[in-house]
Write an enzyme that holds these catalytic residues in place. Structure first.
Site, PDB file in Angstrom:
ATOM      1  N   HIS A 205      42.968  38.728  47.807  1.00  0.00           N
ATOM      2  CA  HIS A 205      43.817  39.416  47.090  1.00  0.00           C
ATOM      3  C   HIS A 205      43.675  41.028  47.370  1.00  0.00           C
ATOM      4  CE1 HIS A 205      44.744  36.133  43.942  1.00  0.00           C
ATOM      5  NE2 HIS A 205      45.381  35.935  44.947  1.00  0.00           N
ATOM      6  N   ASP A 301      40.965  42.159  40.416  1.00  0.00           N
ATOM      7  CA  ASP A 301      40.052  41.552  41.585  1.00  0.00           C
ATOM      8  C   ASP A 301      38.895  42.344  42.021  1.00  0.00           C
ATOM      9  OD1 ASP A 301      41.199  38.635  41.461  1.00  0.00           O
ATOM     10  OD2 ASP A 301      42.844  39.694  42.332  1.00  0.00           O
TER      11      ASP A 301
END
Length: 368
Positions: A205, A301
């Site tokens: 990500h 993230d």
């Protein structure tokens, strides 16, 4: 005869709504908690959620036992708390839960990202929570889902096998036993270091978003994220990040799956390189890029996945220059200090532990 386990789903985003509706449809007494009353007002008025799925998936109206923004109320009627919120909110929700928890309850993070269960345990200790609760985390979220409206949810797919681990690991079997009637898909994930270091979102990500920053901003994400966004050069960066993650895991005595092994296991997508394997994953075709750089792929993230991986590497002698560079780029683009905001070992309460002491903690719960 109705199942006896009572579930509370904490969080009413698309994943939380899907899980609450599915549990209710399976006959479990289900409570839905969301901190903002207005967000769940339509569900409260209807007293449930309409769930859509494919022909063979769960569908229908899931009637909820209660919908609340009062954590005491949410936990009063609860054997298992399913926490389905961004991992950046795990610490805060643990603080809110702490005064109302009681012996025997189970808290499960869906997913924990990296070191989520360890963070929640530290918060409960800091809040002087005396209840003997079991904290567990899933390696990934069990559903591919979306929200179709204020009281509607849609499930595209339910994963067939999702590793899960308790903290300490000697309680994992008990948690799986409680979950089995509702979710036989959960399997033994070893321990919470293993589930946390098999966090594939940490690799895919942030780097993929940052390396496509110009394209995301100029097109507002109007391209195929994994297919157009993963060029051979981008894939080489992902391979380096992945190798660093696997090396950090090895320093802790853990054999983590590589990204290529995961793509083969999860999607039967193979290739001679990570680039080929990603391009050979048909499920990635049609997935658009984030429309903006202000996206959870960075603000969740990076601090909750990459920072703890890098911190573990730093503590146990593994250089992670690739991961460090992605964290630094994120800090620059978002004008924030993700190291300060993230899950550092000090915040997790494990900064002074040796590898053997950390292993004993996640396996047996012993924290000297």
């Amino acid at each position: 005869m109705a199942p006896s386990t009572r579930y509370t789903v904490i969080g009413a985003g698309n994943g939380g709504k899907a899980m609450a509706a599915h549990l209710a449809l399976m006959g479990f007494e289900t409570t839905l908690y969301n901190r903002t009353p207005a967000h769940v007002e339509a569900i409260r008025q209807r007293r449930g959620i309409e769930l859509e799925a494919g022909e063979t998936g769960p569908h229908g109206f899931g009637q909820l036992a209660r919908v609340t923004s009062d954590m005491r109320d949410a936990l009063d009627h609860c054997d298992v708390a399913m926490v389905v919120i961004p991992s950046s909110a795990h610490a805060e929700v643990a603080r809110v839960m702490a005064p109302h928890l009681r012996d025997g309850q189970i808290i499960i993070l869906h997913p924990g990202r990296t070191c989520g269960a360890i963070e929640v345990a530290k918060v409960l200790r800091d809040e002087r929570c005396r209840a003997d609760v079991t904290i567990a985390e899933a390696e990934t979220f069990i559903y591919a889902s979306r929200s179709d409206g204020p009281a509607q949810a849609r499930v595209f797919r339910i994963k067939e096998a999702v590793p899960l681990a308790a903290l300490p690991a000697n309680r994992t079997g008990d948690v799986l036993g409680v979950l089995r009637d509702a979710f036989p898909q959960y399997i033994d994930g070893g321990n919470v270091l293993r589930t946390g270091l098999n966090n594939m979102g940490a690799i895919f990500h942030p780097a993929l978003t940052l390396l496509n920053a110009g394209r995301i901003e100029s097109t507002r994400g109007d391209f195929q994220f994994y297919i157009d966004g993963v060029t051979p050069s981008v894939a080489r960066v992902l391979e380096v990040l992945d190798r660093e993650r696997v090396t950090v895991a090895a320093a802790l005595g853990i054999r983590a799956r590589t990204a290529q092994e995961w793509l083969l296991m999860a999607y039967n997508a193979a290739g001679d390189s990570l680039y080929e394997a990603i391009q050979n994953q048909p499920g990635y075709y049609g997935i658009k890029a984030p429309p903006t750089l202000h996206h959870r792929y960075i603000f969740e993230d990076v601090p909750m996945s990459l920072v703890p991986i890098a911190a573990l590497g730093q503590r146990y002698g593994v250089a992670v220059p690739g991961i460090d560079s992605i964290i630094r780029l994120a800090c620059i683009i978002h004008r924030t200090d993700y190291w300060r905001r993230g899950r550092t070992l000090e915040k997790l309460g494990i900064a002074n532990l040796s590898v053997s002491e950390l292993t004993r903690y996640v396996e047996e719960g012993t924290l000297d």
